[in-house]
Design an enzyme around this catalytic site. Structure first.
Site, PDB file in Angstrom:
ATOM      1  N   TYR A 110       0.779  -1.388  -0.026  1.00  0.00           N
ATOM      2  CA  TYR A 110       0.013  -0.149   0.013  1.00  0.00           C
ATOM      3  C   TYR A 110       1.042   1.253  -0.151  1.00  0.00           C
ATOM      4  O   TYR A 110       1.788   1.242   0.742  1.00  0.00           O
ATOM      5  CB  TYR A 110      -0.783  -0.056   1.150  1.00  0.00           C
ATOM      6  CG  TYR A 110      -1.614   1.348   1.508  1.00  0.00           C
ATOM      7  CD1 TYR A 110      -2.898   1.272   0.834  1.00  0.00           C
ATOM      8  CD2 TYR A 110      -1.188   2.375   2.255  1.00  0.00           C
ATOM      9  CE1 TYR A 110      -3.817   2.426   1.078  1.00  0.00           C
ATOM     10  CE2 TYR A 110      -2.024   3.475   2.252  1.00  0.00           C
ATOM     11  CZ  TYR A 110      -3.067   3.462   1.743  1.00  0.00           C
ATOM     12  OH  TYR A 110      -4.020   4.872   1.733  1.00  0.00           O
ATOM     13  N   GLU A 198      -3.690   7.667  -3.907  1.00  0.00           N
ATOM     14  CA  GLU A 198      -3.507   6.227  -3.156  1.00  0.00           C
ATOM     15  C   GLU A 198      -3.287   5.198  -4.158  1.00  0.00           C
ATOM     16  O   GLU A 198      -4.214   4.908  -5.185  1.00  0.00           O
ATOM     17  CB  GLU A 198      -4.921   6.116  -2.417  1.00  0.00           C
ATOM     18  CG  GLU A 198      -5.001   4.565  -1.441  1.00  0.00           C
ATOM     19  CD  GLU A 198      -6.296   4.599  -0.650  1.00  0.00           C
ATOM     20  OE1 GLU A 198      -6.131   4.334   0.493  1.00  0.00           O
ATOM     21  OE2 GLU A 198      -7.299   4.561  -1.423  1.00  0.00           O
TER      22      GLU A 198
END
Length: 387
Positions: A110, A198
């Site tokens: 991530y 993101e």
């Protein structure tokens, strides 16, 4: 302002980032041919394109092993009302899908960039636990989250990259791949005046490549005048019609899922109003800041927008008159109530400039308006009236 995944990937590709091939499709047949263009033996991923995360959990992301399977999944996804943790219980209708070439994933990570206002910097966050449950990782295993701040006046420094590589376990060629990815994303963040990027997941493939498999981008609307090419990407079908209408009148409006409409001046007071409604056991239906320069027409439009929400069972007007004068708001409230034939309970709390005149205007109106002495009193009264 948000954009779709396929649009975000097109923007990021300009910065040399490794992104699998993908094609936007509006029909199942287009999806089949998109998957076929990758090769009949290639895996593909069919992904619903809506402005919300958690699409996989809602059934909006499917792996296809053949072009025919991609067609079948696309036929099911296009037109569905996709419900995710970020859409609310009503969900969003899917009008298009991205068909992306599959990757041979060895590990998922991530990675995100946000504006860190407290540190006057760009905050970067990464984790070895990429995938659909990153929120749970942040809650239960915060030690697996790596964070750093980047001074925008200096840029991404080598020691920040080295620190993150060490924490994430990247060495050798993989560390170089991460350095390239991190720099490309930071450069994109700055160039486009982003408020958020993101990447989830950031994948490491079995042959040692680092690929961006999914991404979200949000932009600072105050800087969009510098980016007409970004403005052109706006998808009005994905935005709440009431929020768009409110922006035409200079109103800051955000739709929520409660039943008490809020009309307030000032963002801080609006947030406090929503908090105290919750504290009294109610549910706010919206955030609405009329600002300091509202007039009678603006207030009428604000009421109109609030009442377009069929869930609204009452309205709480909470005004602190500084630049905004209470008599102006009072005249607007009376005009709006009469013009719209207001039938739901209305609680009004006024304080500040010309408050006595404002209260007199409301009292002399002959309308069924419930006066409140304070914010707490007003919240209690509207919650009671709605019940």
């Amino acid at each position: 302002m948000n954009v779709h995944e396929y649009q975000a990937k097109e923007l990021l590709a300009k910065f040399g980032l490794n992104i699998p091939k993908g094609k936007l499709c509006h029909t199942a047949t287009e999806a089949e041919w998109a998957a076929r263009s990758f090769g009949s033996e290639s895996l593909s991923v069919v992904k619903a394109q809506i402005h919300a995360g958690g699409r996989g959990k809602g059934g909006g992301v499917k792996l296809a092993r053949t072009p025919e399977e991609a067609r079948d999944w696309a036929s099911k996804i296009i037109g569905m009302q996709l419900v995710t943790p970020q859409t609310g219980h009503l969900g969003k209708k899917v009008h298009k899908v991205l068909v992306a070439q599959g990757s041979d994933i060895a590990k998922e990570y991530y990675l995100s960039f946000v504006v860190n206002r407290e540190a006057d910097s760009v905050g970067v966050m990464a984790s070895t636990e990429g995938g659909m449950d990153i929120e749970e990782v942040a809650e239960k295993h915060p030690e697996k989250i790596v964070t750093a701040n980047i001074d925008p006046t200096v840029g991404l420094m080598p020691f920040t990259v080295r620190m993150m590589c060490a924490r994430l376990g990247f060495t050798g060629p993989l560390a170089k791949e991460f350095d390239k990815t991190l720099r490309g994303l930071f450069n994109a963040f700055m160039a486009y005046d982003c408020s958020m990027i993101e990447i989830n997941p950031l994948a490491v493939t079995k042959d040692g490549q680092m690929q961006i498999l999914d991404c979200k981008m949000a932009f600072d609307e105050n800087a969009l005048f510098r980016h007409p090419e970004i403005q052109d990407l706006r998808d009005y079908e994905e935005e709440d019609a009431r929020e768009l209408e409110a922006s035409k009148f200079g109103l800051s409006y955000v739709s929520l899922e409660g039943n008490i409409g809020c009309l307030v001046n000032g963002a801080g007071l609006a947030m406090a109003t929503m908090d105290i409604i919750k504290q009294k056991g109610g549910q706010p239906a919206n955030f609405l800041d009329v600002g300091g320069g509202a007039n009678q027409e603006t207030v009428t439009q604000a009421f109109r927008i609030i009442l377009k929400d069929a869930a609204v069972r009452g309205i709480f007007v909470n005004i602190f008159g500084g630049i905004m004068k209470c008599d102006v708001i009072a005249n607007g409230i009376v005009a709006a109530a009469r013009e719209l034939g207001l039938k739901v309970p209305l609680v009004v709390r006024l304080e500040g400039t010309n408050v006595d005149l404002g209260k007199k205007i409301l009292g002399d109106s002959g309308l069924n308006i419930i006066a409140a002495n304070s914010m707490s009193d007003g919240a209690e009264k509207i919650v009671h009236a709605v019940r």
